[in-house]
Design a protein around this motif. Structure first.
Motif, short mmCIF file in Angstrom:
data_model
loop_
_atom_site.label_atom_id
_atom_site.label_comp_id
_atom_site.label_asym_id
_atom_site.label_seq_id
_atom_site.Cartn_x
_atom_site.Cartn_y
_atom_site.Cartn_z
N VAL A 111 12.67 1.99 0.21
CA VAL A 111 12.95 3.28 -0.45
C VAL A 111 14.29 3.83 0.02
CG1 VAL A 111 12.16 5.66 -0.72
CG2 VAL A 111 10.51 3.78 -0.76
N SER A 112 14.58 3.68 1.30
CA SER A 112 15.83 4.22 1.83
C SER A 112 17.05 3.48 1.27
CB SER A 112 15.83 4.17 3.36
OG SER A 112 15.82 2.84 3.82
N VAL A 113 16.89 2.19 0.94
CA VAL A 113 17.99 1.47 0.30
C VAL A 113 18.36 2.13 -1.03
CG1 VAL A 113 18.63 -0.70 -0.83
CG2 VAL A 113 17.53 -0.76 1.40
N VAL A 114 17.34 2.47 -1.81
CA VAL A 114 17.58 3.13 -3.10
C VAL A 114 18.25 4.49 -2.88
CG1 VAL A 114 16.49 4.05 -5.18
CG2 VAL A 114 15.62 1.95 -4.13
N VAL A 115 17.78 5.23 -1.88
CA VAL A 115 18.34 6.56 -1.60
C VAL A 115 19.80 6.44 -1.15
CG1 VAL A 115 18.15 8.61 -0.15
CG2 VAL A 115 16.08 7.53 -1.05
N LEU A 116 20.10 5.49 -0.29
CA LEU A 116 21.48 5.32 0.18
C LEU A 116 22.41 4.91 -0.96
CD1 LEU A 116 21.07 3.58 3.66
CD2 LEU A 116 21.98 5.87 3.22
N VAL A 117 21.92 4.04 -1.83
CA VAL A 117 22.74 3.63 -2.97
C VAL A 117 23.05 4.83 -3.86
CG1 VAL A 117 22.74 2.29 -5.12
CG2 VAL A 117 21.98 1.23 -2.98
N LEU A 118 22.04 5.66 -4.12
CA LEU A 118 22.25 6.85 -4.94
C LEU A 118 23.22 7.81 -4.26
CD1 LEU A 118 21.58 8.61 -7.39
CD2 LEU A 118 19.61 9.50 -6.13
N LEU A 119 23.03 8.01 -2.96
CA LEU A 119 23.90 8.92 -2.23
C LEU A 119 25.35 8.41 -2.24
CD1 LEU A 119 24.26 11.43 -0.49
CD2 LEU A 119 23.54 10.09 1.50
N ALA A 120 25.53 7.11 -2.07
CA ALA A 120 26.87 6.53 -2.11
C ALA A 120 27.51 6.73 -3.48
CB ALA A 120 26.82 5.05 -1.75
N ALA A 121 26.71 6.56 -4.54
CA ALA A 121 27.23 6.75 -5.90
C ALA A 121 27.66 8.19 -6.11
CB ALA A 121 26.16 6.35 -6.92
N VAL A 122 26.85 9.13 -5.65
CA VAL A 122 27.22 10.54 -5.77
C VAL A 122 28.47 10.83 -4.95
CG1 VAL A 122 26.47 12.91 -5.31
CG2 VAL A 122 24.84 11.24 -6.22
N GLY A 123 28.54 10.23 -3.75
CA GLY A 123 29.73 10.42 -2.93
C GLY A 123 30.99 9.93 -3.61
N LEU A 124 30.91 8.78 -4.26
CA LEU A 124 32.07 8.25 -4.99
C LEU A 124 32.50 9.19 -6.10
CD1 LEU A 124 31.06 4.48 -5.18
CD2 LEU A 124 32.92 5.45 -3.81
N GLN B 280 4.54 -0.69 6.89
CA GLN B 280 4.88 0.70 6.57
C GLN B 280 6.37 0.95 6.75
OE1 GLN B 280 2.19 3.72 8.21
NE2 GLN B 280 0.71 2.11 8.65
N THR B 281 6.93 0.43 7.83
CA THR B 281 8.36 0.66 8.08
C THR B 281 9.22 -0.08 7.07
OG1 THR B 281 8.44 -1.18 9.67
CG2 THR B 281 7.94 1.00 10.54
N LEU B 282 8.79 -1.27 6.64
CA LEU B 282 9.57 -2.03 5.65
C LEU B 282 9.53 -1.34 4.28
CD1 LEU B 282 8.62 -5.71 6.56
CD2 LEU B 282 10.75 -4.49 7.07
N ALA B 283 8.39 -0.75 3.94
CA ALA B 283 8.31 -0.02 2.68
C ALA B 283 9.27 1.16 2.69
CB ALA B 283 6.87 0.47 2.46
N ASP B 284 9.28 1.87 3.82
CA ASP B 284 10.22 2.99 3.93
C ASP B 284 11.65 2.50 3.84
OD1 ASP B 284 10.73 5.95 5.04
OD2 ASP B 284 12.04 4.57 6.12
N LEU B 285 11.92 1.33 4.40
CA LEU B 285 13.28 0.78 4.37
C LEU B 285 13.72 0.48 2.94
CD1 LEU B 285 15.27 0.17 6.68
CD2 LEU B 285 14.56 -2.22 6.54
N THR C 187 7.14 8.97 7.62
CA THR C 187 6.28 8.07 8.39
C THR C 187 5.40 8.84 9.37
OG1 THR C 187 8.17 7.69 9.86
CG2 THR C 187 7.70 6.02 8.20
N MET C 188 5.94 9.91 9.96
CA MET C 188 5.15 10.70 10.88
C MET C 188 3.99 11.39 10.15
SD MET C 188 6.37 13.80 13.43
CE MET C 188 7.12 14.75 12.09
N VAL C 189 4.28 12.00 9.01
CA VAL C 189 3.24 12.68 8.24
C VAL C 189 2.23 11.66 7.70
CG1 VAL C 189 2.77 14.08 6.20
CG2 VAL C 189 4.73 14.61 7.65
N ARG D 111 0.83 -1.21 0.00
CA ARG D 111 0.00 0.00 0.00
C ARG D 111 0.86 1.25 0.00
NH1 ARG D 111 -2.63 3.62 3.63
NH2 ARG D 111 -1.49 2.78 5.41
N VAL D 112 1.91 1.25 0.81
CA VAL D 112 2.80 2.40 0.87
C VAL D 112 3.60 2.55 -0.43
CG1 VAL D 112 4.74 3.45 2.09
CG2 VAL D 112 2.96 2.26 3.37
N LEU D 113 4.08 1.43 -0.96
CA LEU D 113 4.85 1.50 -2.20
C LEU D 113 3.99 1.96 -3.37
CD1 LEU D 113 7.03 -1.74 -1.88
CD2 LEU D 113 7.73 0.63 -1.50
#
Length: 285
Positions: free
Chosen positions: A138-151, A131-136, A101-103, A17-19
């Motif tokens: 999404v956060s995997v994708v965000v962390l991967v992107l952030l790591a790529a930009v950092g590299l 709900q928390t697993l769905a957020d998790l 998640t709060m909003v 539902r969240v995804l």
């Protein structure tokens, strides 16, 4: 079905539902993916151009608040600061799990979704867990992107592969804990508008830390607050595991960052998880 099977099915349905909400709101997903890039540019280059990173693994004295990294002087100072910064930005992504998640929880309460779900024969824990697993995810994708930009901008993983995986695992665990904090706050607030305003309170949590500058240059009382901030423990643990530069600090969480970060995650989950489930189950009664 058994209790665990029901919990798994309800968690799966809630996660989908969240995804699907993200799928119907491409702008929300685009913002989630664009923010990390902007964070690297703003913090890495604006702050990096203003902070000198001297030679030496331990940097200058604590009073100066400088960050030490071998061979990161002169023209390479910005690169040294970005290596110092990236674990802080990873942790900031984890802390930001509070906000959506709060909003979302407050929106569901305000629109009566929570009441409708409570009237169904479903697992309360499973619904929130989904709900928390769905957020998790999404956060995997965000962390991967952030790591790529950092590299791209000069950040490097200087520790071993196992330590790096441990660092990312710790970041995801902290994000998971933060989503339960957000769920509890959203259920308590109960109004989307109020939850949106409460997001501002998350900002000091992310700023009064060692994420962007060393705590050595802060006033004594503020440095103590920053060093005992859960996010600071996660940031320091990330620097230790990634092998990135860090500044000296004497507080116990900074000297034992990985155990401190794990302890903070455990405390947050043990406190906020049961209270969030209870609040969800008893809402309006």
């Amino acid at each position: 079905m058994s209790v665990l099977a029901n919990l798994a099915v309800d968690a799966w349905s809630s996660m989908l539902r969240v995804l699907f909400h993200y799928r119907r709101s491409p702008g929300l997903l685009a913002v989630s993916l664009a923010v990390p890039v902007l964070m690297v540019v703003v913090f890495g280059y604006v702050f990096g151009s203003a902070i000198t990173v001297p030679d030496g693994a331990s940097g200058a004295s604590g009073a100066s608040g400088a960050v030490g990294v071998p061979g990161a002087s002169g023209a390479g100072a910005g690169d040294g600061y970005r290596e110092f910064l990236m674990p802080g930005l990873f942790a900031m992504v984890a802390v930001n799990g509070i906000m959506p998640t709060m909003v979302g929880a407050a929106r569901d309460v305000g629109r009566g979704v929570t009441d409708r779900l409570r009237s169904m024969a479903v697992s309360r824990t499973g619904l929130l867990l989904g709900q928390t697993l769905a957020d998790l995810l999404v956060s995997v994708v965000v962390l991967v992107l952030l790591a790529a930009v950092g590299l791209v901008v000069g950040w490097r993983i200087r520790g071993g592969p196992a330590d790096a995986l441990g660092a990312f695992g710790l970041l995801l665990l902290f994000r998971f804990a933060m989503t339960w904090v957000g769920l509890l706050l959203g259920l308590v607030v109960g109004k989307e508008e109020a939850a949106g305003q409460l997001v501002v309170a998350v900002f000091p949590l992310a700023m009064v830390t060692n994420a962007f500058v060393p705590t050595g240059g802060m006033p004594g009382w503020l440095a103590t607050v920053a060093e005992w901030n859960p996010m600071s423990a996660v940031v320091q643990a990330g620097r230790d595991l990634f092998g990135n530069p860090s500044a000296p600090a004497v507080a116990w969480p900074m000297q034992h960052a990985v155990p401190a970060a794990l302890a903070w995650c455990a405390v947050l989950l043990l406190v906020c998880g049961p209270f969030a489930v209870r609040k969800f189950a008893t809402h309006g009664t």
